[in-house]
Design an enzyme around this catalytic site. Structure first.
Site, mmCIF file in Angstrom:
data_model
loop_
_atom_site.group_PDB
_atom_site.id
_atom_site.type_symbol
_atom_site.label_atom_id
_atom_site.label_comp_id
_atom_site.label_asym_id
_atom_site.label_seq_id
_atom_site.Cartn_x
_atom_site.Cartn_y
_atom_site.Cartn_z
ATOM 1 N N SER A 62 0.851 -1.180 0.000
ATOM 2 C CA SER A 62 0.000 0.000 0.000
ATOM 3 C C SER A 62 0.893 1.237 0.000
ATOM 4 O O SER A 62 1.928 1.267 -0.663
ATOM 5 C CB SER A 62 -0.930 -0.039 1.220
ATOM 6 O OG SER A 62 -1.766 1.077 1.281
ATOM 7 N N TYR A 112 -4.177 8.397 -6.508
ATOM 8 C CA TYR A 112 -3.213 7.438 -5.959
ATOM 9 C C TYR A 112 -3.537 7.109 -4.510
ATOM 10 O O TYR A 112 -3.588 5.940 -4.109
ATOM 11 C CB TYR A 112 -1.802 8.011 -6.076
ATOM 12 C CG TYR A 112 -0.741 7.162 -5.425
ATOM 13 C CD1 TYR A 112 -0.284 6.003 -6.045
ATOM 14 C CD2 TYR A 112 -0.192 7.504 -4.182
ATOM 15 C CE1 TYR A 112 0.688 5.211 -5.451
ATOM 16 C CE2 TYR A 112 0.782 6.732 -3.581
ATOM 17 C CZ TYR A 112 1.211 5.584 -4.222
ATOM 18 O OH TYR A 112 2.162 4.799 -3.626
ATOM 19 N N LYS A 159 -4.767 3.445 -2.915
ATOM 20 C CA LYS A 159 -4.048 2.704 -1.881
ATOM 21 C C LYS A 159 -4.926 2.478 -0.649
ATOM 22 O O LYS A 159 -4.787 1.464 0.043
ATOM 23 C CB LYS A 159 -2.757 3.441 -1.513
ATOM 24 C CG LYS A 159 -1.709 3.407 -2.624
ATOM 25 C CD LYS A 159 -1.323 1.982 -2.998
ATOM 26 C CE LYS A 159 -0.163 1.925 -3.971
ATOM 27 N NZ LYS A 159 0.246 0.532 -4.293
#
Length: 273
Positions: A163, A179, A183
């Site tokens: 992650s 992004y 994650k």
């Protein structure tokens, strides 16, 4: 049955078959180094064959006896994933490390409202779809595709998802919303898969790295988070190769066998600083 509390017993990954995506560079390569150095059979996956060839050479320099195989594949392409999986006979550990971050127009919480709104709306049309395709969908599809192999592991299959500290931090100075959201999705996907796969004896965990040298973090850029790690991180440094490798080895070995569905933050304390 006698118990082995030695380091070689608790943390051994010798002869484990380990598949690592995104292993041509960065954190994936750091993890591959750790497994190759300690006798695992390492399969490295990436899009660029030249980077994989360089990575294999690096691993063999660390351990000339290492068994290293590389597979050039785009793991966001389901057909490529199916072909990759068909080439595997054994698998004990899957590490989903491949990921992308696509640049968005910069803005912060201090940007005037018109500028803030304009910057956020100026994100290219495919930023969100491409980011989630690589960072989330591919993790799900590859994990499910190797399920039959992991279920046959004599040691119990293990999946380690990579992650990011950005998945839990909400620093308004960053400008990577797609992004960071992807994650965060990986974090919850980790728990979902741990729950779904539990009857198959497969553990699923995630590692959330902070600032490590990679294509996403350039230490030579004085404005990068990595370059500012001494200032930002409580332990006064950025992450190092051994930090990434050691955490992955812990989760893959007997030492971490009672950890399941968890997120290990590997950020030197940055998440609360």
């Amino acid at each position: 049955m006698s118990k082995d509390f030695t380091l070689n017993g608790l943390f051994s990954v010798k002869d484990l078959h380990v598949l690592i995506t995104g292993a041509g560079t960065g954190i994936g390569l750091y993890m591959a180094k750790g497994f190759a150095a300690n006798g695992a059979v390492v399969h490295i996956v990436g899009r660029r064959q030249n980077k994989l060839e360089e990575a294999k050479e690096t691993l063999l320099q660390i351990n000339p006896d290492a068994q290293v195989h590389f597979h050039a594949a785009d793991i966001s392409d389901r057909a490529a994933v199916t072909e990759l999986v068909s080439s595997l006979k054994l698998l004990d550990v899957l590490i989903n490390c491949a990921g992308i971050v696509l640049p968005d127009p910069p803005c912060t919480h201090l940007s005037p409202l018109p500028d803030l709104q304009a910057a956020l709306l100026a994100s290219p049309e495919d930023t969100w779809s491409r980011t989630f395709s690589v960072n989330v969908e591919s993790v799900f599809f590859l994990s499910v595709s190797v399920l039959h192999l992991l279920a046959k592991s004599a040691h119990g299959g293990r999946i380690i998802n990579v992650s990011s500290i950005g998945s839990t931090m909400s620093d308004p100075n960053t400008h990577q919303p797609a992004y960071q959201a992807s994650k965060a999705a990986v974090n919850h996907l980790t728990r979902l898969l741990a729950s779904k796969f539990r009857e198959q004896g497969i553990r699923v965990n995630a590692i959330s790295p902070g600032y490590f040298p990679s294509q996403m973090q350039d230490a030579s850029n004085p404005k990068s988070m990595l370059a500012r790690a001494k200032e930002l991180v409580p332990v006064k440094r950025g992450g190092e190769e051994e930090d990434a490798a050691g955490t992955a080895i812990y989760l893959a070995s007997r030492a971490g066998s009672y950890v399941n569905g968890e997120l290990i933050v590997l950020g030197g304390g940055r998440e609360w600083a």
